[in-house]
Design an enzyme around this catalytic site. Structure first.
Site, PDB file in Angstrom:
ATOM      1  CG  HIS A 290      42.689  41.275  29.971  1.00 13.92           C
ATOM      2  ND1 HIS A 290      41.942  40.246  29.470  1.00 13.92           N
ATOM      3  CD2 HIS A 290      43.986  40.897  29.827  1.00 13.92           C
ATOM      4  CE1 HIS A 290      42.739  39.275  29.038  1.00 13.92           C
ATOM      5  NE2 HIS A 290      43.991  39.646  29.239  1.00 13.92           N
TER       6      HIS A 290
ATOM      7  CG  HIS B  51      47.548  41.390  26.435  1.00 15.68           C
ATOM      8  ND1 HIS B  51      47.425  40.449  25.437  1.00 15.68           N
ATOM      9  CD2 HIS B  51      47.024  40.815  27.551  1.00 15.68           C
ATOM     10  CE1 HIS B  51      46.854  39.354  25.934  1.00 15.68           C
ATOM     11  NE2 HIS B  51      46.609  39.554  27.218  1.00 15.68           N
ATOM     12  CD  GLU B  52      48.031  41.997  31.204  1.00 17.58           C
ATOM     13  OE1 GLU B  52      46.982  41.741  31.823  1.00 17.58           O
ATOM     14  OE2 GLU B  52      48.659  41.131  30.572  1.00 17.58           O
TER      15      GLU B  52
ATOM     16  N   GLY C  80      51.651  39.605  32.646  1.00 12.10           N
ATOM     17  CA  GLY C  80      50.723  40.540  33.256  1.00 12.10           C
ATOM     18  C   GLY C  80      49.461  39.801  33.610  1.00 12.10           C
TER      19      GLY C  80
ATOM     20  CB  CYS D 144      45.705  35.864  26.683  1.00 12.71           C
ATOM     21  SG  CYS D 144      44.646  36.500  27.982  1.00 12.71           S
ATOM     22  CG  LEU D 145      48.337  33.893  32.032  1.00 14.80           C
ATOM     23  CD1 LEU D 145      48.578  34.506  33.408  1.00 14.80           C
ATOM     24  CD2 LEU D 145      49.097  32.586  31.883  1.00 14.80           C
TER      25      LEU D 145
ATOM     26  CD  GLN E 287      43.888  38.104  32.363  1.00 19.50           C
ATOM     27  OE1 GLN E 287      44.706  38.953  32.655  1.00 19.50           O
ATOM     28  NE2 GLN E 287      44.203  37.044  31.638  1.00 19.50           N
TER      29      GLN E 287
END
Ligand code: ZN
Length: 191
Positions: A148, A144-145, A49, A102-103, A54
């Protein structure tokens, strides 16, 4: 389409609350182009995701997709989903321990408690309503997304810092036990 740069932990943009998107904005070519970029960037980075924040756009949009993901080979597939202005509500109080990465947090994973059952309300990229209940690892990815979009990172929710691990040490010491647990979860709740 273009691949965007992904903000890394420590950059203040990741700590902002992203703002809602209006229907008119969502219909604009600029936002539709942005959503294409978000999807392309997520796929390029092998993310499960990616939230707009981000890639330095603090608006309430995120993309989710899991399809034979090399970062998360144990995750059941999730078809490409774009959530606009998502609102998540846990269904019941059951949680499960998810090993997240996480990216925006390079080379780190840690255990986070996530709601097992989740009511999701949002628009899709065309402004049509999404109203569904998701479960298990899919529910974990959604949480998680959407975190953000509220300026939260998974490391904020790691209650036991001793679970923190690099990706290499995850593979070596934690993956087998985690995959065994989440396979049981997937078999029980379906995703
Ligand atoms: Zn993330």
């Amino acid at each position: 389409m273009a691949i965007r740069k992904i903000a890394q932990i420590g950059h203040p943009v990741l700590r902002q609350r992203a703002r809602e998107v209006t229907r008119d904005e969502l219909a604009s070519p600029a936002i539709q182009q942005f959503i294409d970029d978000l999807i392309e960037t997520m796929r390029d980075a092998s993310g499960a995701g990616l939230a707009a924040i981000q890639v330095y756009e603090p608006i309430r949009i995120c993309a989710i997709e899991v399809n034979q993901n090399p970062r998360y080979p144990y995750k059941p597939p999730i078809p490409l989903t774009v959530l606009v202005n998502p609102v998540l509500t846990p269904v019941g109080d059951e949680t499960f321990d998810n090993y997240e990465g996480c990216l925006s947090v390079p080379n780190l994973r840690g255990v986070v408690a996530r709601a097992t059952h989740l009511h999701v309300r949002a628009w899709d990229r065309h402004g049509d309503a999404i109203d569904e209940v998701v479960h298990g690892l899919k529910a974990g990815t959604y949480q998680h997304e959407v975190d953000h979009l509220d300026g939260k990172l998974f490391v904020d929710r790691v209650t036991d810092p001793r679970t923190l691990t690099t990706w290499t040490e995850f593979e070596r010491y934690h993956k087998d036990a985690f995959v065994e647990r989440v396979t049981a979860l997937v078999n029980r709740v379906g995703s």
